[in-house]
Design a protein around this motif. Structure first.
Motif, PDB file in Angstrom:
ATOM      1  N   TYR A   1       0.815  -1.220   0.000  1.00  0.00           N
ATOM      2  CA  TYR A   1       0.000   0.000   0.000  1.00  0.00           C
ATOM      3  C   TYR A   1       0.848   1.269   0.000  1.00  0.00           C
ATOM      4  CZ  TYR A   1      -4.034  -2.960   0.789  1.00  0.00           C
ATOM      5  OH  TYR A   1      -5.011  -3.899   0.625  1.00  0.00           O
ATOM      6  N   GLY A   2       2.051   1.210   0.578  1.00  0.00           N
ATOM      7  CA  GLY A   2       2.924   2.385   0.611  1.00  0.00           C
ATOM      8  C   GLY A   2       3.246   2.946  -0.768  1.00  0.00           C
ATOM      9  N   PRO A   3       3.645   2.078  -1.734  1.00  0.00           N
ATOM     10  CA  PRO A   3       3.963   2.593  -3.071  1.00  0.00           C
ATOM     11  C   PRO A   3       2.795   3.267  -3.778  1.00  0.00           C
ATOM     12  CG  PRO A   3       4.895   0.406  -2.766  1.00  0.00           C
ATOM     13  CD  PRO A   3       3.992   0.648  -1.589  1.00  0.00           C
ATOM     14  N   MET A   4       1.558   3.040  -3.294  1.00  0.00           N
ATOM     15  CA  MET A   4       0.406   3.671  -3.948  1.00  0.00           C
ATOM     16  C   MET A   4       0.427   5.185  -3.816  1.00  0.00           C
ATOM     17  SD  MET A   4      -2.812   1.174  -3.175  1.00  0.00           S
ATOM     18  CE  MET A   4      -2.817  -0.532  -3.696  1.00  0.00           C
ATOM     19  N   VAL A   5       1.238   5.692  -2.886  1.00  0.00           N
ATOM     20  CA  VAL A   5       1.387   7.148  -2.760  1.00  0.00           C
ATOM     21  C   VAL A   5       1.885   7.732  -4.086  1.00  0.00           C
ATOM     22  CG1 VAL A   5       2.606   8.982  -1.531  1.00  0.00           C
ATOM     23  CG2 VAL A   5       1.843   6.956  -0.294  1.00  0.00           C
ATOM     24  N   GLY A   6       2.645   6.934  -4.814  1.00  0.00           N
ATOM     25  CA  GLY A   6       3.189   7.391  -6.096  1.00  0.00           C
ATOM     26  C   GLY A   6       2.136   7.651  -7.154  1.00  0.00           C
ATOM     27  N   LEU A   7       0.891   7.217  -6.922  1.00  0.00           N
ATOM     28  CA  LEU A   7      -0.173   7.472  -7.892  1.00  0.00           C
ATOM     29  C   LEU A   7      -0.432   8.960  -8.074  1.00  0.00           C
ATOM     30  CD1 LEU A   7      -2.760   4.688  -6.962  1.00  0.00           C
ATOM     31  CD2 LEU A   7      -1.259   4.779  -8.949  1.00  0.00           C
ATOM     32  N   VAL A   8      -0.017   9.759  -7.065  1.00  0.00           N
ATOM     33  CA  VAL A   8      -0.217  11.207  -7.181  1.00  0.00           C
ATOM     34  C   VAL A   8       0.535  11.770  -8.390  1.00  0.00           C
ATOM     35  CG1 VAL A   8       1.751  11.897  -5.734  1.00  0.00           C
ATOM     36  CG2 VAL A   8      -0.302  13.317  -5.783  1.00  0.00           C
ATOM     37  N   MET A   9       1.569  11.056  -8.859  1.00  0.00           N
ATOM     38  CA  MET A   9       2.322  11.508 -10.035  1.00  0.00           C
ATOM     39  C   MET A   9       1.439  11.592 -11.275  1.00  0.00           C
ATOM     40  SD  MET A   9       6.127   9.811  -9.921  1.00  0.00           S
ATOM     41  CE  MET A   9       5.577   8.124  -9.983  1.00  0.00           C
ATOM     42  N   ALA A  10       0.357  10.775 -11.302  1.00  0.00           N
ATOM     43  CA  ALA A  10      -0.536  10.809 -12.460  1.00  0.00           C
ATOM     44  C   ALA A  10      -1.210  12.158 -12.614  1.00  0.00           C
ATOM     45  CB  ALA A  10      -1.584   9.702 -12.332  1.00  0.00           C
ATOM     46  N   PHE A  11      -1.226  12.943 -11.549  1.00  0.00           N
ATOM     47  CA  PHE A  11      -1.908  14.251 -11.593  1.00  0.00           C
ATOM     48  C   PHE A  11      -0.907  15.398 -11.456  1.00  0.00           C
ATOM     49  CE2 PHE A  11      -4.633  11.010  -9.742  1.00  0.00           C
ATOM     50  CZ  PHE A  11      -5.731  11.058 -10.585  1.00  0.00           C
ATOM     51  N   GLN A  12       0.366  15.109 -11.659  1.00  0.00           N
ATOM     52  CA  GLN A  12       1.401  16.132 -11.501  1.00  0.00           C
ATOM     53  C   GLN A  12       2.309  16.209 -12.731  1.00  0.00           C
ATOM     54  OE1 GLN A  12       3.428  14.745  -7.944  1.00  0.00           O
ATOM     55  NE2 GLN A  12       2.393  16.277  -6.678  1.00  0.00           N
ATOM     56  N   GLN A  13       2.930  17.349 -12.906  1.00  0.00           N
ATOM     57  CA  GLN A  13       4.068  17.461 -13.823  1.00  0.00           C
ATOM     58  C   GLN A  13       5.287  17.093 -12.999  1.00  0.00           C
ATOM     59  OE1 GLN A  13       3.670  18.341 -17.123  1.00  0.00           O
ATOM     60  NE2 GLN A  13       5.812  17.741 -17.347  1.00  0.00           N
ATOM     61  N   PHE A  14       5.443  15.795 -12.776  1.00  0.00           N
ATOM     62  CA  PHE A  14       6.379  15.326 -11.754  1.00  0.00           C
ATOM     63  C   PHE A  14       7.835  15.557 -12.154  1.00  0.00           C
ATOM     64  CE2 PHE A  14       8.998  12.021  -9.760  1.00  0.00           C
ATOM     65  CZ  PHE A  14       8.713  12.271  -8.430  1.00  0.00           C
ATOM     66  N   GLU A  15       8.567  16.159 -11.214  1.00  0.00           N
ATOM     67  CA  GLU A  15      10.003  16.351 -11.378  1.00  0.00           C
ATOM     68  C   GLU A  15      10.689  15.643 -10.213  1.00  0.00           C
ATOM     69  OE1 GLU A  15      11.486  17.730 -13.819  1.00  0.00           O
ATOM     70  OE2 GLU A  15       9.772  18.636 -14.836  1.00  0.00           O
ATOM     71  N   PRO A  16      11.616  14.723 -10.474  1.00  0.00           N
ATOM     72  CA  PRO A  16      12.256  13.968  -9.379  1.00  0.00           C
ATOM     73  C   PRO A  16      12.907  14.862  -8.337  1.00  0.00           C
ATOM     74  CG  PRO A  16      12.775  12.971 -11.496  1.00  0.00           C
ATOM     75  CD  PRO A  16      12.064  14.246 -11.800  1.00  0.00           C
ATOM     76  N   LEU A  17      13.498  15.981  -8.754  1.00  0.00           N
ATOM     77  CA  LEU A  17      14.172  16.855  -7.790  1.00  0.00           C
ATOM     78  C   LEU A  17      13.172  17.621  -6.932  1.00  0.00           C
ATOM     79  CD1 LEU A  17      17.087  18.261 -10.001  1.00  0.00           C
ATOM     80  CD2 LEU A  17      17.186  16.460  -8.278  1.00  0.00           C
ATOM     81  N   SER A  18      11.953  17.796  -7.426  1.00  0.00           N
ATOM     82  CA  SER A  18      10.927  18.527  -6.663  1.00  0.00           C
ATOM     83  C   SER A  18      10.130  17.601  -5.750  1.00  0.00           C
ATOM     84  CB  SER A  18       9.967  19.235  -7.626  1.00  0.00           C
ATOM     85  OG  SER A  18      10.676  20.099  -8.481  1.00  0.00           O
ATOM     86  N   GLY A  19      10.057  16.308  -6.116  1.00  0.00           N
ATOM     87  CA  GLY A  19       9.325  15.359  -5.279  1.00  0.00           C
ATOM     88  C   GLY A  19       7.822  15.520  -5.406  1.00  0.00           C
ATOM     89  N   PHE A  20       7.106  14.733  -4.592  1.00  0.00           N
ATOM     90  CA  PHE A  20       5.639  14.758  -4.636  1.00  0.00           C
ATOM     91  C   PHE A  20       5.078  16.103  -4.168  1.00  0.00           C
ATOM     92  CE2 PHE A  20       6.064   9.990  -3.723  1.00  0.00           C
ATOM     93  CZ  PHE A  20       6.047   9.689  -5.067  1.00  0.00           C
ATOM     94  N   PHE A  21       5.723  16.728  -3.214  1.00  0.00           N
ATOM     95  CA  PHE A  21       5.130  17.899  -2.559  1.00  0.00           C
ATOM     96  C   PHE A  21       5.347  19.202  -3.332  1.00  0.00           C
ATOM     97  CE2 PHE A  21       6.004  14.815   0.834  1.00  0.00           C
ATOM     98  CZ  PHE A  21       4.716  14.650   1.322  1.00  0.00           C
ATOM     99  N   HIS A  22       6.362  19.263  -4.188  1.00  0.00           N
ATOM    100  CA  HIS A  22       6.666  20.517  -4.878  1.00  0.00           C
ATOM    101  C   HIS A  22       6.504  20.431  -6.394  1.00  0.00           C
ATOM    102  CE1 HIS A  22       8.128  22.100  -1.082  1.00  0.00           C
ATOM    103  NE2 HIS A  22       8.884  21.023  -0.935  1.00  0.00           N
ATOM    104  N   SER A  23       6.103  19.253  -6.910  1.00  0.00           N
ATOM    105  CA  SER A  23       5.832  19.155  -8.351  1.00  0.00           C
ATOM    106  C   SER A  23       4.502  19.825  -8.659  1.00  0.00           C
ATOM    107  CB  SER A  23       5.784  17.682  -8.777  1.00  0.00           C
ATOM    108  OG  SER A  23       7.062  17.090  -8.648  1.00  0.00           O
ATOM    109  N   GLU A  24       4.390  20.376  -9.856  1.00  0.00           N
ATOM    110  CA  GLU A  24       3.177  21.123 -10.235  1.00  0.00           C
ATOM    111  C   GLU A  24       1.988  20.187 -10.417  1.00  0.00           C
ATOM    112  OE1 GLU A  24       1.585  23.991 -13.888  1.00  0.00           O
ATOM    113  OE2 GLU A  24       3.605  23.124 -13.907  1.00  0.00           O
TER     114      GLU A  24
END
Length: 296
Positions: A26-49
């Protein structure tokens, strides 16, 4: 509450398994938030647009996406049908073999590829169907032109389906043989007394007796219709045959790992997971309703 106090030691024994499941399932499911972000690895989940459903619109608009969905469905459906039909025929044939040693030898020979990884089998199949491999050597011996099996979309798709059926048919064959073994032997004796031959015994006793387990296998396999075999195709395919063999999983892999488009890759993965969840739920309900199969 009294029962809980009485059995709390048993519940404590479950705690390590529950913790491991929460962390790794269940922990890796947090990564699903990337589907709704312009994900940048250096920005992480909290600072990606946050971009809402833009990743989904982008992926669904890609010219390759329809072909990827088509490939996934075609390969999965052929695999699903043949994974039932081929083991069924093998089980019926082996059931008629009277020499037990021969029957066990054939069962072991058919079941053996199931235990081999695609890393091994993929290399064997690529070598078999290469331009200088044994299959083309046989064609040349019969004065036929060699075929580039691994570079032709139609041939390659057939090799993918055929090799997967070859690898997995032993498992379903054993399940079906077990179903045949569970049929009441008195039915066959009564049929012989009535003059029924082997063919009629198979039609009117064996096949109806196997029907519940065949239906169950068919219904459960529907839940994985979007799983066309990531590991197998990733090991065996090449850019020349993307058109006929690129499936959802390999598309996500290339989108994320090679193109560094993590957001769209997560969107495709989430789309597949939602469809699979719906299919699994429907098939589980169907298995419960028509075959009384349930886990919970």
């Amino acid at each position: 509450m009294r029962t809980l106090k009485k059995e709390y030691l048993l519940h404590l024994m479950l705690l390590p398994g529950v913790i491991v499941t929460l962390i790794y399932a269940y922990g890796p499911m947090v990564g699903l938030v990337m589907a709704f972000q312009q994900f940048e690895p250096l920005s992480g989940f909290f600072h990606s647009e946050f971009v809402g459903f833009e990743n989904f619109q982008y992926v669904f608009g890609l010219p390759d996406f329809k072909q990827v969905m088509w490939n996934t469905l075609v390969i999965s459906l052929f695999k699903m049908v043949l994974h039932l039909l081929v083991p069924l025929i093998l089980a019926l044939l082996l059931n008629e073999v009277t020499r037990k040693w021969f029957s066990r030898f054939v069962q072991s020979a058919i079941f053996l590829p199931f235990f081999l990884s695609w890393t091994v089998l993929g290399g064997v199949i690529i070598e078999l169907f290469s331009l200088s491999g044994p299959v083309n050597g046989l064609l040349t011996a019969f004065h036929m032109e060699p075929i580039m099996f691994m570079l032709d979309n139609d041939w390659f798709r057939g090799i993918i389906i055929g090799s997967d059926v070859w690898k997995g048919m032993g498992y379903n064959m054993i399940v079906m043989l077990a179903a045949i073994a569970g049929i009441n032997a008195n039915l066959y004796e009564a049929a012989e007394v009535d003059g029924a031959g082997k063919w009629k015994q198979m039609l009117h006793i064996t096949l109806p007796g196997m029907a519940p387990i065949v239906i169950l296998l068919a219904v459960l396999s529907l839940g994985g219709i979007l799983n066309a075999g990531f590991e197998q195709i990733l090991i065996m395919y090449n850019p020349t045959v993307y058109e006929g063999s690129d499936i959802i999983d390999t598309f996500v892999y290339r989108l994320g790992m090679f193109s560094q488009q993590f957001g769209p890759a997560a969107a495709v993965g989430l789309f597949k997971s939602v469809i699979s969840l719906v299919l699994v739920s429907v098939t589980y309900y169907a298995a419960y309703k028509y075959n009384n199969y349930r886990i919970f």
